[in-house]
Design a protein around this motif. Structure first.
Motif, PDB file in Angstrom:
ATOM      1  N   GLU A  65     -66.556  25.441   2.312  1.00  0.00           N
ATOM      2  CA  GLU A  65     -67.170  24.382   1.525  1.00  0.00           C
ATOM      3  C   GLU A  65     -66.160  23.302   1.151  1.00  0.00           C
ATOM      4  OE1 GLU A  65     -69.859  23.890  -2.544  1.00  0.00           O
ATOM      5  OE2 GLU A  65     -69.403  25.872  -1.737  1.00  0.00           O
ATOM      6  N   ASN A  66     -64.889  23.664   1.024  1.00  0.00           N
ATOM      7  CA  ASN A  66     -63.852  22.677   0.712  1.00  0.00           C
ATOM      8  C   ASN A  66     -63.374  21.927   1.957  1.00  0.00           C
ATOM      9  OD1 ASN A  66     -62.363  24.581   2.073  1.00  0.00           O
ATOM     10  ND2 ASN A  66     -61.087  25.161   0.321  1.00  0.00           N
ATOM     11  N   MET A  67     -64.107  22.103   3.071  1.00  0.00           N
ATOM     12  CA  MET A  67     -63.858  21.449   4.351  1.00  0.00           C
ATOM     13  C   MET A  67     -62.630  21.997   5.082  1.00  0.00           C
ATOM     14  SD  MET A  67     -66.392  19.399   4.807  1.00  0.00           S
ATOM     15  CE  MET A  67     -67.382  20.653   3.956  1.00  0.00           C
ATOM     16  N   THR A  84     -71.265  24.759  10.804  1.00  0.00           N
ATOM     17  CA  THR A  84     -71.769  25.723   9.834  1.00  0.00           C
ATOM     18  C   THR A  84     -70.779  25.772   8.686  1.00  0.00           C
ATOM     19  OG1 THR A  84     -72.958  27.074  11.432  1.00  0.00           O
ATOM     20  CG2 THR A  84     -72.280  28.147   9.398  1.00  0.00           C
ATOM     21  N   ILE A  85     -71.295  25.596   7.466  1.00  0.00           N
ATOM     22  CA  ILE A  85     -70.442  25.529   6.283  1.00  0.00           C
ATOM     23  C   ILE A  85     -70.698  26.766   5.435  1.00  0.00           C
ATOM     24  CG2 ILE A  85     -69.815  24.201   4.238  1.00  0.00           C
ATOM     25  CD1 ILE A  85     -71.734  22.480   7.023  1.00  0.00           C
ATOM     26  N   ILE A  86     -69.636  27.466   5.076  1.00  0.00           N
ATOM     27  CA  ILE A  86     -69.725  28.683   4.279  1.00  0.00           C
ATOM     28  C   ILE A  86     -69.466  28.313   2.822  1.00  0.00           C
ATOM     29  CG2 ILE A  86     -68.946  31.060   4.021  1.00  0.00           C
ATOM     30  CD1 ILE A  86     -70.015  30.384   6.808  1.00  0.00           C
ATOM     31  N   GLY A  87     -70.467  28.537   1.951  1.00  0.00           N
ATOM     32  CA  GLY A  87     -70.296  28.230   0.540  1.00  0.00           C
ATOM     33  C   GLY A  87     -69.170  29.039  -0.076  1.00  0.00           C
ATOM     34  N   ASP A  88     -68.363  28.394  -0.918  1.00  0.00           N
ATOM     35  CA  ASP A  88     -67.191  29.068  -1.485  1.00  0.00           C
ATOM     36  C   ASP A  88     -67.552  30.107  -2.537  1.00  0.00           C
ATOM     37  OD1 ASP A  88     -65.528  27.570   0.105  1.00  0.00           O
ATOM     38  OD2 ASP A  88     -65.210  26.008  -1.408  1.00  0.00           O
ATOM     39  N   SER A 106     -70.986  30.577  -3.791  1.00  0.00           N
ATOM     40  CA  SER A 106     -72.434  30.680  -3.946  1.00  0.00           C
ATOM     41  C   SER A 106     -72.993  31.649  -2.928  1.00  0.00           C
ATOM     42  CB  SER A 106     -73.084  29.303  -3.756  1.00  0.00           C
ATOM     43  OG  SER A 106     -72.965  28.909  -2.402  1.00  0.00           O
ATOM     44  N   HIS A 107     -74.310  31.826  -2.978  1.00  0.00           N
ATOM     45  CA  HIS A 107     -75.000  32.661  -2.001  1.00  0.00           C
ATOM     46  C   HIS A 107     -75.469  31.831  -0.812  1.00  0.00           C
ATOM     47  CE1 HIS A 107     -75.092  36.148  -4.672  1.00  0.00           C
ATOM     48  NE2 HIS A 107     -75.341  35.311  -5.644  1.00  0.00           N
ATOM     49  N   TYR A 108     -74.997  30.597  -0.710  1.00  0.00           N
ATOM     50  CA  TYR A 108     -75.498  29.680   0.297  1.00  0.00           C
ATOM     51  C   TYR A 108     -74.540  29.526   1.476  1.00  0.00           C
ATOM     52  CZ  TYR A 108     -78.591  28.000  -3.445  1.00  0.00           C
ATOM     53  OH  TYR A 108     -79.506  27.913  -4.448  1.00  0.00           O
ATOM     54  N   SER A 109     -75.135  29.248   2.634  1.00  0.00           N
ATOM     55  CA  SER A 109     -74.443  28.682   3.778  1.00  0.00           C
ATOM     56  C   SER A 109     -75.397  27.667   4.389  1.00  0.00           C
ATOM     57  CB  SER A 109     -74.099  29.760   4.808  1.00  0.00           C
ATOM     58  OG  SER A 109     -73.208  30.710   4.264  1.00  0.00           O
ATOM     59  N   TRP A 110     -74.853  26.633   5.022  1.00  0.00           N
ATOM     60  CA  TRP A 110     -75.733  25.608   5.574  1.00  0.00           C
ATOM     61  C   TRP A 110     -75.175  25.127   6.906  1.00  0.00           C
ATOM     62  CZ3 TRP A 110     -73.115  25.696   1.071  1.00  0.00           C
ATOM     63  CH2 TRP A 110     -72.097  24.768   0.845  1.00  0.00           C
ATOM     64  N   SER A 111     -76.059  24.601   7.748  1.00  0.00           N
ATOM     65  CA  SER A 111     -75.698  24.278   9.125  1.00  0.00           C
ATOM     66  C   SER A 111     -76.446  23.035   9.582  1.00  0.00           C
ATOM     67  CB  SER A 111     -76.066  25.422  10.079  1.00  0.00           C
ATOM     68  OG  SER A 111     -75.729  26.680   9.568  1.00  0.00           O
ATOM     69  N   ASP A 149     -78.343  20.326  -6.800  1.00  0.00           N
ATOM     70  CA  ASP A 149     -77.122  21.051  -6.447  1.00  0.00           C
ATOM     71  C   ASP A 149     -77.057  21.290  -4.942  1.00  0.00           C
ATOM     72  OD1 ASP A 149     -76.289  21.111  -9.029  1.00  0.00           O
ATOM     73  OD2 ASP A 149     -77.016  23.134  -9.428  1.00  0.00           O
ATOM     74  N   CYS A 150     -78.193  21.720  -4.380  1.00  0.00           N
ATOM     75  CA  CYS A 150     -78.240  21.989  -2.947  1.00  0.00           C
ATOM     76  C   CYS A 150     -78.032  20.697  -2.159  1.00  0.00           C
ATOM     77  CB  CYS A 150     -79.584  22.614  -2.595  1.00  0.00           C
ATOM     78  SG  CYS A 150     -79.802  22.992  -0.857  1.00  0.00           S
ATOM     79  N   LYS A 151     -78.622  19.615  -2.618  1.00  0.00           N
ATOM     80  CA  LYS A 151     -78.503  18.349  -1.911  1.00  0.00           C
ATOM     81  C   LYS A 151     -77.081  17.793  -1.980  1.00  0.00           C
ATOM     82  CE  LYS A 151     -82.008  15.459  -2.190  1.00  0.00           C
ATOM     83  NZ  LYS A 151     -83.126  14.635  -2.723  1.00  0.00           N
ATOM     84  N   SER A 152     -76.289  18.271  -2.910  1.00  0.00           N
ATOM     85  CA  SER A 152     -74.913  17.787  -3.024  1.00  0.00           C
ATOM     86  C   SER A 152     -73.937  18.560  -2.142  1.00  0.00           C
ATOM     87  CB  SER A 152     -74.451  17.867  -4.483  1.00  0.00           C
ATOM     88  OG  SER A 152     -74.313  19.222  -4.896  1.00  0.00           O
ATOM     89  N   PHE A 153     -74.417  19.600  -1.452  1.00  0.00           N
ATOM     90  CA  PHE A 153     -73.531  20.383  -0.601  1.00  0.00           C
ATOM     91  C   PHE A 153     -72.879  19.467   0.442  1.00  0.00           C
ATOM     92  CE2 PHE A 153     -76.145  24.559  -1.101  1.00  0.00           C
ATOM     93  CZ  PHE A 153     -75.642  24.703  -2.379  1.00  0.00           C
ATOM     94  N   PRO A 154     -71.564  19.563   0.621  1.00  0.00           N
ATOM     95  CA  PRO A 154     -70.892  18.674   1.580  1.00  0.00           C
ATOM     96  C   PRO A 154     -71.105  19.119   3.021  1.00  0.00           C
ATOM     97  CG  PRO A 154     -69.311  20.175   0.599  1.00  0.00           C
ATOM     98  CD  PRO A 154     -70.620  20.427  -0.103  1.00  0.00           C
ATOM     99  N   VAL A 155     -71.164  18.146   3.920  1.00  0.00           N
ATOM    100  CA  VAL A 155     -71.228  18.426   5.349  1.00  0.00           C
ATOM    101  C   VAL A 155     -70.216  17.545   6.069  1.00  0.00           C
ATOM    102  CG1 VAL A 155     -73.623  19.213   5.426  1.00  0.00           C
ATOM    103  CG2 VAL A 155     -73.134  16.787   5.628  1.00  0.00           C
ATOM    104  N   PRO A 156     -69.427  18.122   6.971  1.00  0.00           N
ATOM    105  CA  PRO A 156     -68.475  17.314   7.747  1.00  0.00           C
ATOM    106  C   PRO A 156     -69.215  16.524   8.822  1.00  0.00           C
ATOM    107  CG  PRO A 156     -68.326  19.605   8.388  1.00  0.00           C
ATOM    108  CD  PRO A 156     -69.316  19.549   7.272  1.00  0.00           C
ATOM    109  N   LEU A 157     -68.808  15.306   9.023  1.00  0.00           N
ATOM    110  CA  LEU A 157     -69.478  14.425   9.978  1.00  0.00           C
ATOM    111  C   LEU A 157     -68.547  13.970  11.091  1.00  0.00           C
ATOM    112  CD1 LEU A 157     -71.521  12.225   7.475  1.00  0.00           C
ATOM    113  CD2 LEU A 157     -72.298  14.210   8.771  1.00  0.00           C
TER     114      LEU A 157
END
Length: 557
Positions: free
Chosen positions: A80-82, A260-264, A266-271, A363-371
């Motif tokens: 999550e911290n990139m 794919t980003i692994i939340g630091d 939280s229970h979340y991961s996003w892709s 909170d979910c919408k603020s999750f960072p994604v690398p571009l």
């Protein structure tokens, strides 16, 4: 000469539609029934690996699939911290098999397959109420009071299959349903009943535990254990509208770009994956542990399910949202909808209450994604947010799924057989990997059906046994691999984090080579169509021959 029997297929997902296309090419009579009104726009990305490419080439569909897809060579993993974790390298697939892996949207791939089926053979808005079988035939009855007859019934209706539920009722009455299958059904009932009970508790100010369901004859300890073994997840997925390529340069590439980003903490991961048309398929996944499941809900996660011995009512129930992977059915006499009515992919309209609203929260919408267009190795990353993707997605095309992993023991009985998620359901993920397994099930089952000299009870049972014997070990391997990948992608414990870093950075090439030899070699084809020659360094496994009792006729699959 065309065989003189008919196949009834329930469910127009990837498995059911692929089987229908194969039967169409084999000139075998069939009909397919789907509860939804048409091919749903819901669902995110599907990654098609090389294992299904020879079949698509046989069917003359490979070029069409390539036009609506992007090749994928690398999936980048970051924290999550990139901070970079590593990459999953798929670029060797071309050398190993002669085919690239491809990424497309679920709806476009499914629509392409559905277009190969004559319209009069596929019935949308058809909800199965019940079925009955005797020595010679099986009869399916729908909620609109129509009936259909055939010699083989295929349940391809998804993770919470109506056909599986009805089949297990019949098997349970005979006292031959394996304990593990009964426990899996109890697990479904446990979460469904928990959600309904918690919704009631909200009105009374009480808080109920997960195991306080009381709607199934299984004991509490066994039901709870079955739930824990399931590995339950909630996923939210969507496909953006076409994006401005200047604002999102990652959509410009010929290849699909994926992170794919692994939340630091939280229970979340996003892709996300980029797909043709300057669009992005995104997904956010949340693991459900006991603490999360016990939070009060304003609305049930699912409707409660009745015990297997509960009587059925002919009165159809209604749903506020639709699903393309499960078949709607009637309510039972207890007033509870069937398991099949529990949503798999459901529209966002169904998402109210604290648990589900988390998935679309600020909170979910603020999750960072690398571009970045390439893996970052210099410590600097161009970032956006998951909210950038969510805000660019039409609300009616955002969907959620509640899934778990279960490998069922009972795949068939009498003239009825299950396939895809109906008999081996996997955790729904960003790439909808269950689609590939369902397609391979369809190839194996289609080859066996094509080889039937007649649809006698003995022949039908024999090919079902061969089908399960062939596909069960593969499903078991995939389940174990899905567990490993799930821990790799979503695990939050320190041991899982350590495994993730070690596996991706140091062991993945060795692990991937081992997997490639086992998985990429399994590239089944339709034996009754012109065969595509094996390509690449990893040779395709030979397709075995089997016999049926009548005339010792060979069946190859």
């Amino acid at each position: 000469m065309a065989p003189s029997f008919k196949v009834l297929i329930v469910g127009a997902g990837f498995g059911g539609v692929t089987l229908a296309v194969l039967l169409e090419r084999a000139n075998i009579d069939y009909e397919i029934f789907e509860s939804a009104a048409g091919v749903s726009p819901l669902g995110g990305a599907v990654v098609l690996g090389p294992t299904v490419m020879p079949l698509l080439e046989q069917l003359g569909l490979l070029e069409k699939v390539q036009r609506i897809s992007k090749p994928i060579k690398t999936i980048h993993l970051v924290q999550e911290n990139m901070k970079r974790i590593g990459e999953i390298n798929l670029s060797d697939h071309k050398r190993q098999t002669g085919y690239d892996s491809l990424v497309a949207t679920r709806s476009e791939l499914l629509s392409l397959l559905v277009a190969q089926i004559p319209t009069f053979k596929i019935h949308f808005s058809k909800c199965v109420l019940s079925f009955a079988a005797n020595k010679d035939e099986v009869v399916v009855r729908c909620t609109d009071d129509t009936s259909y007859r055939g010699e083989i019934l295929v349940g391809a209706d998804g993770a919470f299959s109506r056909i599986r539920e009805l089949l297990y009722r019949q098997v349970a009455k005979k006292g031959i349903l394996p304990r593990s299958d009964a426990a899996a059904v109890a697990a479904d009932a446990a979460v469904a009943s928990f959600a309904a009970a918690t919704a009631l508790a909200n009105e009374t100010g009480a808080t109920l535990a997960l195991h306080s369901h009381g709607h199934h004859p299984m004991d509490t300890a066994e039901s709870s254990e079955a739930v824990q073994q399931g590995g339950r997840h909630i996923s939210l997925v969507g496909v953006t509208r076409p994006l401005d390529s200047d604002a999102f340069p990652i959509v410009k590439g010929v290849d699909s770009h994926s992170h794919t980003i692994i939340g630091d903490r939280s229970h979340y991961s996003w892709s996300y994956f980029t797909v043709p048309g300057n669009r992005i398929c995104w997904a956010v996944n949340m693991q459900l542990n006991d603490h999360i499941l016990q939070e009060p809900q304003q609305q049930p996660l699912r409707s409660p399910s009745p015990p297997l011995d509960a009587p059925l009512s002919p009165t159809p129930s209604t749903r506020s949202s639709f699903s393309t992977t499960s078949t709607s059915s009637s309510s039972t006499a207890t007033g509870y909808p069937s398991i099949a009515e529990l949503g798999y992919w459901e529209s966002e309209d169904a998402m109210t209450g604290p648990l589900l609203s988390r998935l679309v929260s600020d909170d979910c919408k603020s999750f960072p994604v690398p571009l970045d267009n390439a893996g970052n190795t210099k410590g600097t990353t161009t970032t956006g947010t998951l909210g950038d993707f969510i805000d660019a997605t039409p609300k009616d095309q955002i969907a959620r799924a509640i899934t778990e992993q279960t490998l069922f023991e009972t795949w068939h009985h009498g003239r009825t057989v299950l396939m895809g998620n109906a008999c081996h359901r996997m955790i729904s993920n960003a790439a909808h990997q269950g689609a590939v397994d369902a397609i391979q099930d369809a190839v194996a089952l289609g080859n066996l059906i094509h080889g039937l000299p007649s649809a006698s009870p003995e022949n039908v049972v024999n090919i079902f046994k061969v089908y399960q014997a062939d596909r069960y070990p593969h499903a078991k391997t995939q389940l174990h691999m899905s567990n490993t990948v799930g821990k790799l992608m979503f695990g939050k414990s320190w041991t899982e984090a350590l495994m993730r870093v070690f596996l991706v950075r140091y062991m993945f090439k060795i692990y991937q080579h081992f997997c490639d030899d086992k998985i990429l070699a399994d590239r089944p084809q339709a034996k009754f169509l012109p065969m595509v020659e094996s390509r690449g360094d990893v040779h395709a496994l030979p397709q075995r021959a089997h016999k049926v009792p009548e005339g010792e006729k060979h069946l190859k699959h």
